[in-house]
Design a protein around this motif. Sequence first.
Motif, short mmCIF file in Angstrom:
data_model
loop_
_atom_site.label_atom_id
_atom_site.label_comp_id
_atom_site.label_asym_id
_atom_site.label_seq_id
_atom_site.Cartn_x
_atom_site.Cartn_y
_atom_site.Cartn_z
N ASN A 23 9.43 62.27 15.67
CA ASN A 23 9.97 63.31 16.54
C ASN A 23 10.13 64.65 15.84
OD1 ASN A 23 10.89 61.83 19.18
ND2 ASN A 23 11.54 60.50 17.49
N PHE A 24 9.79 65.70 16.58
CA PHE A 24 10.04 67.07 16.15
C PHE A 24 10.85 67.75 17.25
CE2 PHE A 24 6.22 65.68 14.11
CZ PHE A 24 6.24 66.23 12.84
N THR A 25 11.99 68.30 16.90
CA THR A 25 12.80 69.01 17.90
C THR A 25 12.89 70.49 17.51
OG1 THR A 25 14.91 69.02 19.10
CG2 THR A 25 15.00 68.52 16.74
N ILE A 26 12.69 71.35 18.49
CA ILE A 26 12.68 72.80 18.29
C ILE A 26 13.84 73.40 19.06
CG2 ILE A 26 11.31 74.90 18.49
CD1 ILE A 26 8.84 72.97 18.79
N GLN A 27 14.75 74.06 18.38
CA GLN A 27 15.90 74.67 19.03
C GLN A 27 15.52 76.07 19.50
OE1 GLN A 27 18.59 72.75 19.41
NE2 GLN A 27 19.59 74.26 20.71
N LEU A 28 15.45 76.26 20.81
CA LEU A 28 15.03 77.55 21.37
C LEU A 28 16.21 78.49 21.58
CD1 LEU A 28 12.45 76.20 23.99
CD2 LEU A 28 12.01 77.04 21.67
N SER A 29 17.34 77.95 21.99
CA SER A 29 18.55 78.75 22.16
C SER A 29 19.75 77.84 22.04
CB SER A 29 18.56 79.46 23.52
OG SER A 29 18.57 78.52 24.59
N LYS A 87 24.68 62.00 7.86
CA LYS A 87 24.42 63.39 7.49
C LYS A 87 24.51 64.26 8.74
CE LYS A 87 23.34 62.35 3.20
NZ LYS A 87 24.19 62.77 2.04
N GLU A 88 25.14 65.41 8.64
CA GLU A 88 25.26 66.33 9.77
C GLU A 88 24.39 67.56 9.55
OE1 GLU A 88 29.34 67.32 10.32
OE2 GLU A 88 29.89 65.32 11.08
N ILE A 89 23.68 67.95 10.60
CA ILE A 89 22.79 69.12 10.55
C ILE A 89 23.03 69.96 11.79
CG2 ILE A 89 20.40 69.91 10.56
CD1 ILE A 89 19.63 67.33 9.16
N TYR A 90 23.16 71.27 11.62
CA TYR A 90 23.30 72.18 12.76
C TYR A 90 21.97 72.90 12.97
CZ TYR A 90 28.34 71.49 12.89
OH TYR A 90 29.60 70.94 13.01
N LEU A 91 21.50 72.89 14.21
CA LEU A 91 20.27 73.59 14.55
C LEU A 91 20.60 74.85 15.34
CD1 LEU A 91 17.76 70.80 15.64
CD2 LEU A 91 18.13 71.79 13.38
N ASP A 95 15.17 77.01 14.69
CA ASP A 95 15.11 75.89 13.75
C ASP A 95 14.25 74.76 14.30
OD1 ASP A 95 16.74 77.13 11.93
OD2 ASP A 95 18.58 76.09 12.55
N VAL A 96 13.58 74.05 13.39
CA VAL A 96 12.78 72.88 13.73
C VAL A 96 13.23 71.72 12.86
CG1 VAL A 96 10.46 71.88 13.85
CG2 VAL A 96 10.79 74.31 14.36
N LEU A 97 13.45 70.57 13.47
CA LEU A 97 13.88 69.37 12.74
C LEU A 97 12.90 68.24 12.99
CD1 LEU A 97 16.02 67.65 11.17
CD2 LEU A 97 17.05 67.16 13.42
N TYR A 98 12.45 67.61 11.92
CA TYR A 98 11.67 66.38 12.02
C TYR A 98 12.57 65.21 11.69
CZ TYR A 98 8.87 62.47 10.38
OH TYR A 98 8.37 61.21 10.16
N ALA A 112 25.78 75.89 24.60
CA ALA A 112 24.76 75.62 25.60
C ALA A 112 23.44 76.29 25.24
CB ALA A 112 25.22 76.10 26.98
N GLY A 113 22.35 75.57 25.47
CA GLY A 113 21.05 76.14 25.15
C GLY A 113 19.92 75.21 25.53
N VAL A 114 18.72 75.59 25.11
CA VAL A 114 17.51 74.86 25.45
C VAL A 114 16.82 74.42 24.16
CG1 VAL A 114 15.24 74.98 26.56
CG2 VAL A 114 17.20 76.17 27.58
N SER A 115 16.34 73.19 24.16
CA SER A 115 15.57 72.68 23.03
C SER A 115 14.34 71.97 23.55
CB SER A 115 16.41 71.73 22.18
OG SER A 115 16.79 70.59 22.94
N MET A 116 13.34 71.87 22.70
CA MET A 116 12.11 71.15 23.05
C MET A 116 11.90 70.03 22.05
SD MET A 116 8.18 72.54 23.40
CE MET A 116 8.57 73.39 24.94
#
Length: 213
Positions: A23-29, A87-91, A95-98, A112-116
């Motif tokens: 999985n790859f997640t992209i934080q748009l907003s 482990k905690e990560i803020y996006l 930002d892109v997380l694999y 609130a926001g949009v992610s892909m």
Amino acid sequence: GGADAKNNPTKHTTGWHTDFQENFTIQLSGIKKWTLRRGNIRHPIRATTPHYCREASVVENQLKVARMSRKNYGFEYDDNNTLGEEKEIYLYPGDVLYFPSGMWHKVESVEAGVSMNVSLMGTTWASLVCNSLQHLLLGQDERWREVVTFRPPNASANHSGGDDGVARLQKLLGELPEIIRKFTTESGGAISLMPPALCYPQRRSGEVEEEEE
């Protein structure tokens, strides 16, 4: 594999679970907090989804597959099914997380926001070999193209050989080692099954191909 976009309100939480895709997640907003912990199933072929579905059939299917790798695997997020520490990560936007298949994760919307999310499924060695072997057998002999049926032991000798289903399959299986031997020694073997892109050495990061003179 697939891709989807999510519009999450503030304080929305997706509970602990694992996925079987890469999985790859992209934080748009907006802002999301990911809490991750390594799972103890290597090469998972099913997810573990206590956050989503607890139907008996779903739980049974997921546990049967997971317990091929770990006999005491359970359906819940706990120390029995995990390794290491959380482990905690803020996006933040951009930002892109694999995160790999089999990793336990929980996701909270801080703002609130949009992610892909893009999910990719690799091919297993078992799938590569079995799918290729099917193509080989279908072109090998018309008997492999027969529909599976049961023929009584006393079937007429002029009716497809007169075998019952078990005898027919036993004959086919008996011929299989020789078919595979010929394929591996005379018809290319492993190199002919591999995707072309995987037949070349991988380049290291930063390595530049030398220009031809």
